[in-house]
Design a protein around this motif. Structure first.
Motif, mmCIF file in Angstrom:
data_model
loop_
_atom_site.group_PDB
_atom_site.id
_atom_site.type_symbol
_atom_site.label_atom_id
_atom_site.label_comp_id
_atom_site.label_asym_id
_atom_site.label_seq_id
_atom_site.Cartn_x
_atom_site.Cartn_y
_atom_site.Cartn_z
ATOM 1 N N LYS A 81 43.919 41.068 33.799
ATOM 2 C CA LYS A 81 43.664 40.237 34.982
ATOM 3 C C LYS A 81 43.378 38.808 34.531
ATOM 4 O O LYS A 81 42.898 38.588 33.413
ATOM 5 C CB LYS A 81 42.462 40.781 35.769
ATOM 6 C CG LYS A 81 42.730 42.092 36.475
ATOM 7 C CD LYS A 81 43.525 41.825 37.706
ATOM 8 C CE LYS A 81 43.576 43.052 38.603
ATOM 9 N NZ LYS A 81 44.395 42.807 39.772
ATOM 10 N N GLU A 122 41.040 36.854 35.009
ATOM 11 C CA GLU A 122 39.650 36.612 34.579
ATOM 12 C C GLU A 122 39.298 37.422 33.332
ATOM 13 O O GLU A 122 38.159 37.357 32.852
ATOM 14 C CB GLU A 122 38.662 36.911 35.715
ATOM 15 C CG GLU A 122 38.503 38.373 36.077
ATOM 16 C CD GLU A 122 39.584 38.914 37.010
ATOM 17 O OE1 GLU A 122 39.549 40.130 37.254
ATOM 18 O OE2 GLU A 122 40.436 38.159 37.500
ATOM 19 N N SER A 161 39.646 40.887 32.857
ATOM 20 C CA SER A 161 39.273 42.298 33.031
ATOM 21 C C SER A 161 40.506 43.208 33.050
ATOM 22 O O SER A 161 41.638 42.739 33.125
ATOM 23 C CB SER A 161 38.479 42.467 34.334
ATOM 24 O OG SER A 161 39.319 42.176 35.446
ATOM 25 N N GLU A 162 40.252 44.488 32.998
ATOM 26 C CA GLU A 162 41.260 45.550 33.142
ATOM 27 C C GLU A 162 42.417 45.465 32.131
ATOM 28 O O GLU A 162 43.557 45.792 32.444
ATOM 29 C CB GLU A 162 41.814 45.580 34.572
ATOM 30 C CG GLU A 162 40.751 45.877 35.622
ATOM 31 C CD GLU A 162 41.320 46.009 37.003
ATOM 32 O OE1 GLU A 162 42.303 46.762 37.173
ATOM 33 O OE2 GLU A 162 40.776 45.364 37.929
#
Length: 177
Positions: A96, A98, A100-101
Motif C-alpha cells: 500500500k 503508506e 502496509s500490507e
C-alpha cells in the motif's frame, strides 16, 4: 566356356568399377552437402538461438477513482526463441502507498497456444500463467495473461475475473533492462 566367362567378367568388371565410381562420387557429394549444411549460418543449435530479456516492475496501481491503491515492484524474465516464447517468470511485490500490507506474487508456468504476434513496435504474447497469491500456498493456475513487450517496456495484464481483481483491471508496467 571359360572364354565366355572371361568376356562376361570383363563387362562385369567394367560395371563394378563404374558402380564404385558412381557410389564414391555420390558419397563425396553427399558428404560435401552435409558439411556445407552443417557450416551454414542457419544451422545453429536451438539453445544458441534463445534470448532472455529481463527487467523490473515499478508501477502504481490506482483504484476506480484514480487514487494510488498499490505500488507494484519486482523483477521479470522472459526467454524466447525466434518463433516462440519459452518461459515467463516474475516476482511482483505489492505494498500500500503508506507501506502496509506488503506481500509478493510469483508468476510462472507460461503456456502459450500460438506463436507471439509481432507488431510494428512490439511483440504480443497471449497465454496462461500460474500466480501465487500469498505465503499460505494459495495460487491461481491457467490465468489468462497478455504480455506486451518492446525494446524499452513490458506490460503484463492478468484477467481480473480469474484472480478476484487483485491487480485491478489494469496492466502492470515495467521496463526492459
Amino acid at each position: 566356356m571359360t572364354k565366355n566367362n572371361f568376356k562376361g567378367s570383363k563387362n562385369q568388371n567394367t560395371l563394378v568399377v563404374f558402380a564404385i565410381v558412381v557410389g564414391l562420387t555420390l558419397a563425396l557429394s553427399l558428404d560435401s552437402v552435409v558439411i556445407m549444411f552443417h557450416d551454414s549460418p542457419n544451422f545453429v543449435n536451438a539453445q544458441q538461438q534463445n534470448i532472455t530479456r529481463t527487467g523490473i516492475f515499478n508501477y502504481t496501481q490506482t483504484d476506480s477513482s484514480g487514487n494510488p491503491s498499490w505500488i507494484n515492484t519486482g523483477n521479470w524474465s522472459l526467454t524466447e526463441s525466434p518463433s516462440v516464447v519459452l518461459t515467463f517468470d516474475a516476482a511482483i511485490n505489492m505494498v500500500k502507498p503508506e507501506g502496509s500490507e506488503a506481500h509478493e506474487h510469483v508468476v510462472s508456468d507460461l503456456i502459450i497456444p500460438y506463436a507471439p504476434i509481432n507488431q510494428p513496435n512490439s511483440t504480443l504474447v497471449r497465454g496462461t500463467t500460474t500466480i501465487t497469491m500469498n505465503d499460505d500456498g494459495l495460487f491461481y493456475s491457467k490465468v489468462p495473461t497478455t504480455i506486451t513487450l518492446n525494446e524499452k517496456n513490458i506490460s503484463v495484464y492478468f484477467d481480473p475475473s480469474k484472480i478476484g481483481t487483485h491487480f485491478g483491471n489494469q496492466s502492470i508496467i515495467g521496463s526492459v533492462a
